[in-house]
Design an enzyme around this catalytic site. Structure first.
Site, short mmCIF file in Angstrom:
data_model
loop_
_atom_site.label_atom_id
_atom_site.label_comp_id
_atom_site.label_asym_id
_atom_site.label_seq_id
_atom_site.Cartn_x
_atom_site.Cartn_y
_atom_site.Cartn_z
CG ASP A 67 73.06 74.16 61.02
OD1 ASP A 67 72.67 75.33 61.22
OD2 ASP A 67 72.59 73.43 60.14
CG ASN A 137 71.34 67.13 49.57
OD1 ASN A 137 70.70 67.69 50.46
ND2 ASN A 137 72.66 67.06 49.59
CG HIS A 139 70.98 69.18 53.59
ND1 HIS A 139 71.28 69.69 52.34
CD2 HIS A 139 70.78 70.27 54.38
CE1 HIS A 139 71.28 71.01 52.39
NE2 HIS A 139 70.97 71.38 53.62
CD GLU A 144 74.97 68.15 52.94
OE1 GLU A 144 74.13 67.69 52.15
OE2 GLU A 144 75.25 69.36 53.01
#
Length: 268
Positions: A67, A137, A139, A144
């Site tokens: 990313d 979480n 991701h 996400e």
């Protein structure tokens, strides 16, 4: 999924680096997906040390990062290009023309940029290995919770939590990106091998959700249950909530013996 549990983050970095070394020794022009964030820093230090001690060469390696922030100058100290240069690329013999990030500025169509990044990967025969971290979480990359398992490289709005977590990196007078380009989950799953590393108790719940399911977009990393060659290297803290930790600890030695006898990467 191979889950390998080590005492601490130093051992995680050392063992992950050894796997990458074995990959490059097996295929010197390997296509490797890389990650940013705090977790892989110690791993990159190990790789730099291996290079300086002439145990590895990156001269023919191609890299693709997961990313990059949207519309950020690569010379900005918060860009992932800057991170990769400072943590790894500037210290090894890699050709920077062979290092790729999914960039997009305000004048470019993010859909076309995403397609171009996918085409770059495909033109070189696909990723041999994708390195991953995992968010608290669940991701992976900037995929996400609720991200599609069929997603490809694209632009994503960052969650409020992610923006908050990253805000410490930006000065008060600096505009913090609210979007980023990221490999999609399907892009990650196309890699021949996936190597996910995680350390610390703050990752323990996400690690258990990833390994033990259920398979759900609520924990994007849970898709790795479906990957043929997923390797998870974690420390005891990150494994502290693993429901079947004793089993994985017990089978680690058997997996190690098989890998030593027949190689770690038979599908290259």
């Amino acid at each position: 999924m191979q889950v390998l549990i080590f005492d601490d983050k130093k051992a995680v970095a050392e063992n992950a680096a050894t796997l990458l070394q074995k990959l490059i020794l097996a295929k010197n022009n390997a296509n490797i997906g890389l990650a940013t964030g705090s977790t892989p820093i110690d791993l990159y230090k190990q790789l730099v040390s291996m290079y300086k001690n002439k145990h590895i060469s990156f001269a023919q390696v191609n890299t693709f990062n997961l990313d990059e922030y949207y519309d950020i100058d690569e010379n900005n100290s918060n860009s992932y290009r800057y991170f990769m240069n400072s943590q790894l690329f500037d210290h090894i013999d890699i050709d920077k023309n062979n290092t790729h990030l999914p960039t997009c500025n305000a004048k470019q169509d993010p859909r076309k940029q995403g397609e171009h990044f996918e085409q770059q990967i495909a033109a070189l025969g696909g990723l041999d290995l994708q390195l991953l971290g995992i968010g608290g979480n669940g991701h992976i990359g900037f995929n996400e919770p609720s991200s599609s398992f069929a997603s490809r490289t694209r632009i994503k709005s960052l969650t409020e939590q992610t923006v908050s977590d990253n805000s410490r990196m930006f000065s008060d007078d600096e505009q913090q990106p609210k979007m980023a380009m990221t490999m999609g989950i399907a892009t990650i799953m196309d890699a021949k091998y996936v190597l996910l590393i995680a350390t610390g108790k703050n990752k323990a719940q996400a690690v258990n959700d990833m390994v033990n399911g259920p398979l759900s977009a609520s924990c994007p990393a849970s898709i790795l249950q479906m990957h043929k060659n997923a390797i998870v290297i974690i420390d005891n803290d990150a494994a502290s909530l693993l429901a079947n930790k004793d089993y994985f600890t017990w089978v680690s030695q058997q997996n190690h013996e098989i890998n030593q006898a027949f190689g770690h990467f038979p599908d290259l």
